[in-house]
Design a protein around this motif. Structure first.
Motif, short mmCIF file in Angstrom:
data_model
loop_
_atom_site.label_atom_id
_atom_site.label_comp_id
_atom_site.label_asym_id
_atom_site.label_seq_id
_atom_site.Cartn_x
_atom_site.Cartn_y
_atom_site.Cartn_z
N ARG B 218 0.86 -1.19 0.00
CA ARG B 218 0.00 0.00 0.00
C ARG B 218 0.88 1.22 0.00
NH1 ARG B 218 -3.64 -2.25 4.01
NH2 ARG B 218 -5.54 -2.89 2.95
N LEU B 219 0.36 2.30 -0.55
CA LEU B 219 1.04 3.58 -0.47
C LEU B 219 0.73 4.16 0.90
CD1 LEU B 219 2.72 5.61 -2.04
CD2 LEU B 219 0.60 6.67 -2.80
N SER B 220 1.73 4.23 1.78
CA SER B 220 1.40 4.69 3.13
C SER B 220 1.68 6.16 3.34
CB SER B 220 2.12 3.85 4.18
OG SER B 220 3.51 3.98 4.04
N ALA B 221 2.56 6.75 2.52
CA ALA B 221 2.79 8.20 2.64
C ALA B 221 3.53 8.69 1.42
CB ALA B 221 3.64 8.49 3.88
N ILE B 222 3.32 9.97 1.08
CA ILE B 222 4.16 10.61 0.07
C ILE B 222 4.82 11.79 0.74
CG2 ILE B 222 4.24 11.82 -2.12
CD1 ILE B 222 1.97 10.22 -3.14
N VAL B 223 6.16 11.79 0.77
CA VAL B 223 6.88 12.82 1.49
C VAL B 223 7.55 13.77 0.50
CG1 VAL B 223 8.72 13.27 3.18
CG2 VAL B 223 7.30 11.22 3.39
N ASP B 224 7.24 15.07 0.60
CA ASP B 224 7.90 16.06 -0.26
C ASP B 224 9.30 16.32 0.26
OD1 ASP B 224 5.99 16.87 -2.26
OD2 ASP B 224 4.76 17.54 -0.55
N ILE B 225 10.26 16.30 -0.63
CA ILE B 225 11.63 16.60 -0.24
C ILE B 225 11.93 18.00 -0.74
CG2 ILE B 225 14.04 15.86 -0.36
CD1 ILE B 225 12.15 13.76 0.86
N ASP B 226 11.85 18.99 0.17
CA ASP B 226 12.00 20.37 -0.30
C ASP B 226 13.42 20.89 -0.11
OD1 ASP B 226 11.72 20.22 2.36
OD2 ASP B 226 9.82 21.33 2.46
N LEU B 227 14.40 20.00 -0.27
CA LEU B 227 15.79 20.45 -0.25
C LEU B 227 16.10 21.11 -1.59
CD1 LEU B 227 17.39 17.21 1.23
CD2 LEU B 227 17.05 19.37 2.44
N PRO B 228 16.97 22.14 -1.57
CA PRO B 228 17.28 22.82 -2.83
C PRO B 228 18.08 21.91 -3.78
CG PRO B 228 18.70 23.62 -1.07
CD PRO B 228 17.69 22.72 -0.42
N ARG B 229 18.04 22.27 -5.05
CA ARG B 229 18.87 21.60 -6.04
C ARG B 229 19.84 22.62 -6.60
NH1 ARG B 229 17.34 16.34 -7.16
NH2 ARG B 229 15.18 15.84 -6.69
N PRO B 230 21.01 22.25 -7.08
CA PRO B 230 21.50 20.87 -7.08
C PRO B 230 21.84 20.37 -5.68
CG PRO B 230 23.22 22.38 -7.79
CD PRO B 230 21.97 23.20 -7.65
N ARG B 231 21.59 19.09 -5.51
CA ARG B 231 21.94 18.47 -4.22
C ARG B 231 23.44 18.22 -4.17
NH1 ARG B 231 16.65 15.81 -3.33
NH2 ARG B 231 15.32 17.66 -3.48
N THR B 232 23.99 18.44 -3.00
CA THR B 232 25.43 18.22 -2.84
C THR B 232 25.68 17.30 -1.65
OG1 THR B 232 25.62 20.15 -1.43
CG2 THR B 232 26.06 20.48 -3.79
N LYS B 233 26.88 16.73 -1.66
CA LYS B 233 27.29 15.83 -0.56
C LYS B 233 27.02 16.42 0.81
CE LYS B 233 31.81 14.91 -1.41
NZ LYS B 233 32.02 15.11 -2.87
N GLU B 234 27.36 17.73 0.93
CA GLU B 234 27.28 18.37 2.24
C GLU B 234 25.87 18.32 2.81
OE1 GLU B 234 28.70 19.95 -0.54
OE2 GLU B 234 30.62 19.07 0.14
N MET B 235 24.88 18.30 1.91
CA MET B 235 23.49 18.31 2.38
C MET B 235 23.16 17.10 3.24
SD MET B 235 21.27 19.64 -0.79
CE MET B 235 21.64 21.14 -1.64
N ARG B 236 23.93 16.03 3.00
CA ARG B 236 23.65 14.82 3.79
C ARG B 236 23.83 15.08 5.28
NH1 ARG B 236 23.45 10.07 0.51
NH2 ARG B 236 24.27 10.45 -1.58
N ASP B 237 24.57 16.13 5.62
CA ASP B 237 24.78 16.45 7.05
C ASP B 237 23.83 17.53 7.55
OD1 ASP B 237 26.93 14.67 7.01
OD2 ASP B 237 28.25 16.23 6.21
N TRP B 238 23.04 18.10 6.67
CA TRP B 238 22.12 19.16 7.10
C TRP B 238 21.07 18.62 8.06
CZ3 TRP B 238 20.31 22.56 2.36
CH2 TRP B 238 21.43 23.22 1.81
N PRO B 239 20.68 19.43 9.03
CA PRO B 239 19.60 19.00 9.92
C PRO B 239 18.30 18.73 9.17
CG PRO B 239 20.39 21.22 10.51
CD PRO B 239 21.28 20.71 9.45
N GLU B 240 18.01 19.56 8.13
CA GLU B 240 16.78 19.33 7.35
C GLU B 240 16.79 17.93 6.73
OE1 GLU B 240 18.77 21.95 7.25
OE2 GLU B 240 17.87 23.66 6.21
#
Ligand SMILES: Nc1ncnc2c1ncn2[C@@H]1O[C@H](COP(=O)(O)OP(=O)(O)OP(=O)(O)O)[C@@H](O)[C@H]1O
Ligand SMILES: [Mg+2]
Lengths: 261, 255
Positions: B218-240
């Motif tokens: 079942r589709l249990s949720a659709i989550v919007d990912i509102d991180l900016p693009r382009p995505r960069t490695k550093e974002m993996r450490d962002w609190p968001e």
């Protein structure tokens, strides 16, 4: 350099050991070791030097009969393999009724050569034709089943991959199925080269005008043991040579195959 | 809002072999916009592959409707608009690496010059230029999977369907290819449906993450990912970033 030596030493042994063993075997045989081991009388089994002499003395006769039998085997092998391959393709392309062809071939294949030969002699006469027919029957089943496996045992998802490109049936056949079946086709040829020679020789036992099997049976009847063994030697050499040729083609054609690593 | 590029409406899938039947998908509806990067995320057996195959017309749903580019998936497939990366690399053993990438280009009758150009740049992209003339059995599993990705990208598909393309790769290669795929995607504006069971990967890559739950799927949720693009490695450490990962993880626990 060091690496090269490491690579070649085991390879060298792989070649040398069988040769050494062969020489030892011939020596023991020559010195009547086999007669001693198996309790045979001298006239029952000629020694290598007698066979070599028979080979040299009957060169022309041996060669012409070898050519006769090899021709039967090769022509039968080619026709039989083509029929077998064609049947496999039909069974693949038209699975509904094509598979019946495979069943028919397997029924043919179940008939032993010993039973098949007299029938074929009866149908096609005592010449080459009947022997070729026997070889055809033995070769076509091996090719049909191996080729069918190669055309249909595809990697998971490979048909899906072709479908995702909207590939036509023709493209699926030529780009996927056919190349996938090459190793199986070569396996079938390897099996069939050996069995074709056997089938041709055995058929000649029953009724023939010439050939290794015919002469072999004559030599045995007239107790010319060294000559009989000369024919057996010739048959073995041809069998090995044909097998070697197919193996050579295989190494060349299957550069990509895991087994060639 | 424009009409979606991929419209999945009330799709259910029941597999039945010899009596036993498994409900793999239960009433799933998702609209995917043109140029969107969507992930299907969920534990093993929740129907991700099933849904991807239905979109790609490799499987017919038991009920429900799918429209792709305003037509049936069948028509879209016949128009050669799909590029699919399967869960295993599916390379043809008798073709060298570069010839494997060439395969779809031959089928699509791309001019030879253009074929060569694309193959060269894709080999470079997946870091396999040196292996162009090798055969598949000479490559590691991860390298083979990269060839599969290059092959799917070669046809510059309208819609790219990827089934856990990086699951066989080590963490380093995976993260690098994550960025590479995003970079190619940003240049081409293609629609991507990306199957994964790695939460961080789905967050890093996607515009939206569709969370599926198993038994039945079942589709249990659709989550919007509102991180900016382009995505960069550093974002993996962002609190968001980590907040989104946590949010998705929690949506599983609710199941
Ligand atoms: N061909 C099939 N026949 C029967 N059942 C199937 C078939 N394919 C999948 N299933 C079942 O459907 C369910 C969903 O399978 P699917 O392959 O879509 O899962 P998945 O989410 O891709 O899992 P994974 O992450 O392990 O790849 C599973 O319970 C599986 O057993
Ligand atoms: Mg799957």
């Amino acid at each position: 350099m060091n690496v090269m030596k490491k690579m070649t030493l085991p390879k060298l042994l792989n070649i040398l050991l069988p040769i050494l063993f062969g020489i030892l075997f011939l020596y023991v045989w020559e010195k009547n070791g086999l007669h001693y081991l198996m309790g045979l009388k001298k006239y029952q089994l000629p020694v290598p030097s007698q066979i070599a002499k028979a080979l040299a003395d009957n060169k022309t006769q041996l060669l012409s009969n070898a050519r006769y039998t090899t021709a039967e085997a090769l022509i039968g092998l080619i026709i039989g393999s083509l029929i077998g391959f064609f049947t496999a393709v039909m069974a693949t392309v038209f699975p509904k009724w094509g598979y019946g062809g495979l069943t028919v071939l397997s029924a043919f294949n179940a008939v032993p050569i010993v039973a098949l030969s007299p029938v074929m002699n009866n149908w096609f006469g005592m010449g080459m034709g009947s022997k070729i027919a026997v070889v055809v029957v033995t070769a076509m089943a091996a090719m049909a089943f191996n080729a069918y496996r190669g055309l249909n045992d595809l990697k998971p998802f490979s048909l899906d991959l072709m479908a995702s490109y909207a590939a036509t049936r023709r493209e699926v056949f030529f780009l996927l199925r056919l190349p996938n079946s090459i190793p199986n086709i070569l396996t079938a040829l390897k099996i069939s080269t050996t069995s074709s020679m056997i089938a041709a020789i055995v058929s000649e036992f029953f009724a023939s005008y010439a050939g290794i099997g015919f002469e072999l049976s004559n030599a045995l009847k007239t107790a010319k043991m060294p000559l009989a063994w000369a024919y057996i030697t010739v048959a073995a050499i041809i069998g090995i040579a044909l097998h070697f040729i197919v193996s050579l083609v295989e190494t060349y054609a299957l550069k990509w195959h895991v087994s060639q690593k | 809002m424009n009409t979606p590029e991929i419209r999945i409406e009330n799709v259910s899938m029941v597999y039945s072999d010899n009596g036993a039947s498994v409900k793999a998908l239960d009433n799933v509806s998702i609209d995917i916009q043109k140029g969107e990067f969507i992930s299907l995320l969920g534990p093993s057996g929740c129907g991700k592959t099933t849904l991807l195959r239905i979109i790609g017309d490799l499987l017919q749903p038991t009920s429900g409707n799918v429209l792709v580019c305003d037509q049936t998936p069948r028509q879209t497939r016949m128009d050669q608009k799909y590029g699919i990366v399967f869960q295993s690399p599916v390379l043809f053993d008798w073709r060298t690496i570069s010839k494997n990438i060439r395969l779809p280009l031959e089928i699509m009758k791309v001019p030879r010059e253009e074929q060569n150009r694309r193959i060269e740049s894709l080999l470079e992209l997946v870091g396999l230029s040196k292996f162009a003339d090798h055969y598949p059995h000479q490559l590691s599993g991860g390298m083979q999977q990269r060839v599969g990705i290059a092959r799917a990208l070669a046809i510059q598909p309208e819609i790219l369907l990827m089934d856990e393309p990086f699951s066989a790769l080590d963490e380093f290669t995976r993260e690098k290819l994550n960025e590479d795929v995003l970079q190619i995607w940003s240049k081409t504006n293609k629609t991507v449906v990306f199957v994964t069971h790695n939460i961080a990967e789905s967050v890093f890559m996607s515009d939206r993450v569709c969370v599926l739950s198993p038994h039945p799927g079942r589709l249990s949720a659709i989550v919007d990912i509102d991180l900016p693009r382009p995505r960069t490695k550093e974002m993996r450490d962002w609190p968001e970033f980590n907040a989104l990962v946590a949010k998705i993880r929690n949506s599983f626990e609710g199941v």
